[in-house]
Design a protein around this motif. Structure first.
Motif, PDB file in Angstrom:
ATOM      1  N   PRO A  65      -0.843   7.210   3.691  1.00  0.00           N
ATOM      2  CA  PRO A  65      -0.023   7.237   2.460  1.00  0.00           C
ATOM      3  C   PRO A  65       1.383   6.874   3.179  1.00  0.00           C
ATOM      4  O   PRO A  65       2.247   6.079   2.457  1.00  0.00           O
ATOM      5  CB  PRO A  65       0.005   8.394   1.905  1.00  0.00           C
ATOM      6  CG  PRO A  65      -1.295   8.839   2.008  1.00  0.00           C
ATOM      7  CD  PRO A  65      -1.671   8.690   3.416  1.00  0.00           C
ATOM      8  N   ARG A 205      -3.814   2.820  -3.152  1.00  0.00           N
ATOM      9  CA  ARG A 205      -5.059   2.997  -2.602  1.00  0.00           C
ATOM     10  C   ARG A 205      -5.523   1.361  -2.113  1.00  0.00           C
ATOM     11  O   ARG A 205      -5.991   1.490  -0.857  1.00  0.00           O
ATOM     12  CB  ARG A 205      -6.127   3.420  -3.600  1.00  0.00           C
ATOM     13  CG  ARG A 205      -7.606   3.448  -2.919  1.00  0.00           C
ATOM     14  CD  ARG A 205      -8.678   4.172  -3.869  1.00  0.00           C
ATOM     15  NE  ARG A 205      -7.982   5.443  -4.285  1.00  0.00           N
ATOM     16  CZ  ARG A 205      -8.885   6.243  -5.046  1.00  0.00           C
ATOM     17  NH1 ARG A 205     -10.033   5.949  -5.744  1.00  0.00           N
ATOM     18  NH2 ARG A 205      -8.589   7.445  -5.536  1.00  0.00           N
ATOM     19  N   GLU A 206      -5.247   0.419  -2.749  1.00  0.00           N
ATOM     20  CA  GLU A 206      -5.294  -0.775  -2.286  1.00  0.00           C
ATOM     21  C   GLU A 206      -4.455  -1.108  -1.163  1.00  0.00           C
ATOM     22  O   GLU A 206      -4.857  -1.969  -0.227  1.00  0.00           O
ATOM     23  CB  GLU A 206      -5.016  -1.719  -3.864  1.00  0.00           C
ATOM     24  CG  GLU A 206      -5.247  -3.266  -3.256  1.00  0.00           C
ATOM     25  CD  GLU A 206      -4.852  -4.197  -4.461  1.00  0.00           C
ATOM     26  OE1 GLU A 206      -4.664  -5.333  -4.196  1.00  0.00           O
ATOM     27  OE2 GLU A 206      -5.242  -3.719  -5.693  1.00  0.00           O
ATOM     28  N   ILE A 208      -3.262   0.698   1.184  1.00  0.00           N
ATOM     29  CA  ILE A 208      -3.797   1.776   2.286  1.00  0.00           C
ATOM     30  C   ILE A 208      -5.060   1.037   2.685  1.00  0.00           C
ATOM     31  O   ILE A 208      -5.154   0.763   3.941  1.00  0.00           O
ATOM     32  CB  ILE A 208      -3.880   3.277   1.832  1.00  0.00           C
ATOM     33  CG1 ILE A 208      -2.603   3.804   1.588  1.00  0.00           C
ATOM     34  CG2 ILE A 208      -4.847   3.774   2.955  1.00  0.00           C
ATOM     35  CD1 ILE A 208      -3.096   5.122   0.971  1.00  0.00           C
ATOM     36  N   ARG A 209      -5.878   0.520   1.855  1.00  0.00           N
ATOM     37  CA  ARG A 209      -6.951   0.008   2.339  1.00  0.00           C
ATOM     38  C   ARG A 209      -6.812  -1.384   2.943  1.00  0.00           C
ATOM     39  O   ARG A 209      -7.455  -1.662   4.043  1.00  0.00           O
ATOM     40  CB  ARG A 209      -8.058  -0.380   1.076  1.00  0.00           C
ATOM     41  CG  ARG A 209      -9.404  -0.819   1.205  1.00  0.00           C
ATOM     42  CD  ARG A 209     -10.323  -1.053   0.261  1.00  0.00           C
ATOM     43  NE  ARG A 209     -10.377   0.061  -0.646  1.00  0.00           N
ATOM     44  CZ  ARG A 209      -9.868  -0.062  -1.967  1.00  0.00           C
ATOM     45  NH1 ARG A 209      -9.305  -1.163  -2.525  1.00  0.00           N
ATOM     46  NH2 ARG A 209     -10.061   1.233  -2.593  1.00  0.00           N
ATOM     47  N   ARG A 347       2.127  -0.340   7.164  1.00  0.00           N
ATOM     48  CA  ARG A 347       0.731   0.300   7.179  1.00  0.00           C
ATOM     49  C   ARG A 347       0.034   0.150   8.309  1.00  0.00           C
ATOM     50  O   ARG A 347      -1.164   1.165   8.624  1.00  0.00           O
ATOM     51  CB  ARG A 347       0.252  -0.703   6.014  1.00  0.00           C
ATOM     52  CG  ARG A 347       0.713  -0.071   4.566  1.00  0.00           C
ATOM     53  CD  ARG A 347       0.205  -1.018   3.403  1.00  0.00           C
ATOM     54  NE  ARG A 347       0.823  -2.299   3.374  1.00  0.00           N
ATOM     55  CZ  ARG A 347       0.556  -3.371   2.843  1.00  0.00           C
ATOM     56  NH1 ARG A 347      -0.668  -3.365   2.401  1.00  0.00           N
ATOM     57  NH2 ARG A 347       1.212  -4.466   2.741  1.00  0.00           N
TER      58      ARG A 347
END
Length: 423
Positions: A65, A205-206, A208-209, A347
Motif C-alpha cells: 500500500p 487494491r487494483e 497495488i495489483r 508502486r
C-alpha cells in the motif's frame, strides 16, 4: 502530477543533504541500539533477532500500500512527517532510561515505529529522485547517494562506538533523533508535488495489483527482485547477529565493535565508486552477476577465525560483502527507475521493497532462533546458502544473455526485440 520546478541541481543537493544527515544519525544508532539491548538490558539472542526484525517488519505490513499512498499524498509532507515520527521514537529511549523504565519491549516498539516511518520515507525518496534528475544522470546520482551512504556507514559506527564508550549507549541515541529533525527541516524546503487532478481514482487494491503484476511478470525486473530478496535475507541475519557475535563470541569492546561495523562503509564506498566504471566497461547485466558472486565470497569469510584473525576476517568479509551488495543495489535500482512507466514507479518501488526488504525481518527472526541453538558463528555460516541464491537466480534468467539490462525490451502488450512474452 509532477514536482514544481525550482532549480533541479539545488533541489537535488538539498534532498541529498537531508538524506545524508539522517543517515549519519542512523549509522550511529546502528551501534547504539543493539549495544543498549546487550549492555543495558542483557538481551538474549532471540530478543536481538526480534529487535532487528521489528526494524523492517513494516515492509511486510504496508510495503505494497505504501506505493499507492505515496502516489496519492503530498510527497514532501510524507517525508517530513516520517522524519518527525522517527525522531520522536528514538528520543523516547533516553527518556525512558532516565526514568528507569526502559525495557526490551520498548526497544521493539521503537524499532516498529521507525520501521513504518522508514517504509513511507524510502518509497517517497526513491520516487522523488527521477523527477529532479535526468535519465543520463540517474545512475551517477544513485552511485553518489550510495557513496554518501557508505561514508556515513564508515564514520557513523566508528563515532558511535567511541561515543558509546564515553557517554554510554542510551544517550548516544540522541544523535540519531537530532539528525531526523535536521533532515525534516531541509526536506521542508523542497518543492511539493502537485496533487493529482483526477476526480476518480482506481481502487487501492487494483493499483497495488497493477504494480505487483508488472514486477513479477517482468522477465528481468522479477529475477532482480528475487535476487535482492536472497541478499536481504542474509542482511537480516547479519543485522541481528553482528553485535551479538562481536561482543559474546569475539569479546570485542564497544569501541572496537563500532570500528568493525564501520568497515561495511568501506565496502559500500568502494562499490559505489566502481559501479559506473564497471558497468561502462562490462555492461550492467554482467556486472550484476559478478557482484552476486562477490557477495557470496564476502558472506563466507565474515564468521571465520577467532581472536585477531576473527576480527580481520570479519572486517575483510564485511568489506567484500558490502561492495557486492551496493553494486547490486545501484544497478537494479537504476534499472527499475529507467524501465518502469512513470505512473507505475512508486508502486514498482514499493512492490520490490515489500518483497526484498520484507525478507530482512524474516532473516533476523530466523537467525535469532537458530543462534540461540547453534551460536552466532554457525548461524552466519548457514546463511551463506541464501547468498549463493543471488547469482544463481540471475543466471537462471535472461540476465545471463545480456550485456546491459536495458538491452532487454519487454512489455505486457508487445514483445520487444529481445523480449519474450509471458503467458
Amino acid at each position: 502530477m509532477g514536482i514544481d520546478s525550482g532549480g533541479g541541481a539545488a533541489v537535488f543537493w538539498r534532498w541529498w543533504t537531508a538524506g545524508t544527515t539522517s543517515a549519519v544519525g542512523s549509522a550511529v544508532s546502528a551501534v547504539a541500539l543493539p549495544l543498549t539491548a546487550l549492555t543495558v538490558l542483557d538481551a538474549s539472542a532471540f530478543e536481538m533477532g526480534l529487535i532487528a526484525a521489528a526494524g523492517y517488519v513494516a515492509w511486510i505490513v504496508i510495503g505494497l500500500p505504501a506505493g499507492v499512498l505515496v502516489q496519492r499524498l503530498p510527497m514532501r509532507t510524507v517525508q517530513v512527517a516520517a522524519d518527525l515520527a522517527r525522531a520522536a521514537a528514538v528520543a523516547s529511549v533516553p527518556l525512558a532510561w532516565w526514568l528507569d523504565r526502559l525495557t526490551v519491549v520498548q526497544l521493539v516498539i521503537v524499532a516498529l515505529v521507525t520501521s513504518f516511518a522508514n517504509v513511507l520515507f524510502d518509497v517517497a525518496n526513491s520516487t522523488f529522485l527521477p523527477s529532479i534528475v535526468s535519465k543520463e544522470q540517474l545512475q551517477s546520482r544513485n552511485s553518489l547517494t550510495s557513496g554518501a551512504h557508505a561514508t556515513t556507514q564508515l564514520g557513523g559506527p566508528s563515532v558511535g562506538g567511541l561515543v558509546v564508550q564515553v557517554l554510554g549507549a542510551v544517550p548516544t541515541l540522541l544523535v540519531d533523533a537530532a539528525s531526523y529533525l535536521v533532515s525534516a527541516l531541509l526536506l521542508r524546503t523542497l518543492p511539493e508535488r502537485r496533487p493529482e487532478t483526477a476526480d476518480r481514482r482506481p481502487p487501492m487494491r487494483e493499483m497495488i495489483r497493477e504494480g505487483w503484476r508488472f514486477v513479477v511478470r517482468h522477465p528481468v525486473m522479477g529475477p532482480c527482485m528475487w535476487a535482492a530478496t536472497a541478499v536481504n535475507t542474509v542482511c537480516g541475519a547479519q543485522h541481528a547477529l553482528y553485535a551479538l557475535y562481536l561482543v559474546r563470541e569475539l569479546h570485542a569492546e564497544p569501541g572496537l565493535v563500532g570500528l568493525l561495523l564501520a568497515v561495511e562503509g568501506v565496502g559500500t564506498l568502494i562499490g559505489a565508486a566502481l559501479t559506473s566504471r564497471f558497468t561502462s566497461r562490462f555492461g550492467t547485466a554482467r556486472t550484476l552477476v559478478a557482484a552476486g558472486f562477490v557477495s557470496v565470497a564476502g558472506a563466507l569469510v565474515i564468521p571465520l577465525g577467532g581472536g585477531w584473525q576473527g576480527f580481520a576476517a570479519f572486517a575483510a568479509g564485511n568489506v567484500v560483502f558490502a561492495a557486492g551488495v551496493v553494486v547490486l543495489s545501484v544497478v537494479t535500482r537504476t534499472y527499475r527507475q529507467l524501465a518502469s512507466p512513470p505512473e507505475l514507479l512508486a508502486r514498482v518501488m514499493a512492490t520490490v521493497r515489500f518483497v526484498s526488504w520484507g525478507a530482512i525481518p524474516v532473516g533476523g527472526l530466523v537467525a535469532g532462533v537458530v543462534a540461540g541453538l547453534l551460536g552466532a558463528r554457525a548461524t552466519l555460516l548457514i546463511f551463506v546458502v541464501a547468498a549463493v541464491c543471488v547469482p544463481l537466480v540471475l543466471l537462471a534468467s535472461p540476465v545471463r544473455r545480456l550485456r546491459d539490462l536495458t538491452d532487454f525490451e519487454w512489455s505486457e502488450e508487445a514483445v520487444g526485440s529481445r523480449g519474450v512474452p509471458i503467458t
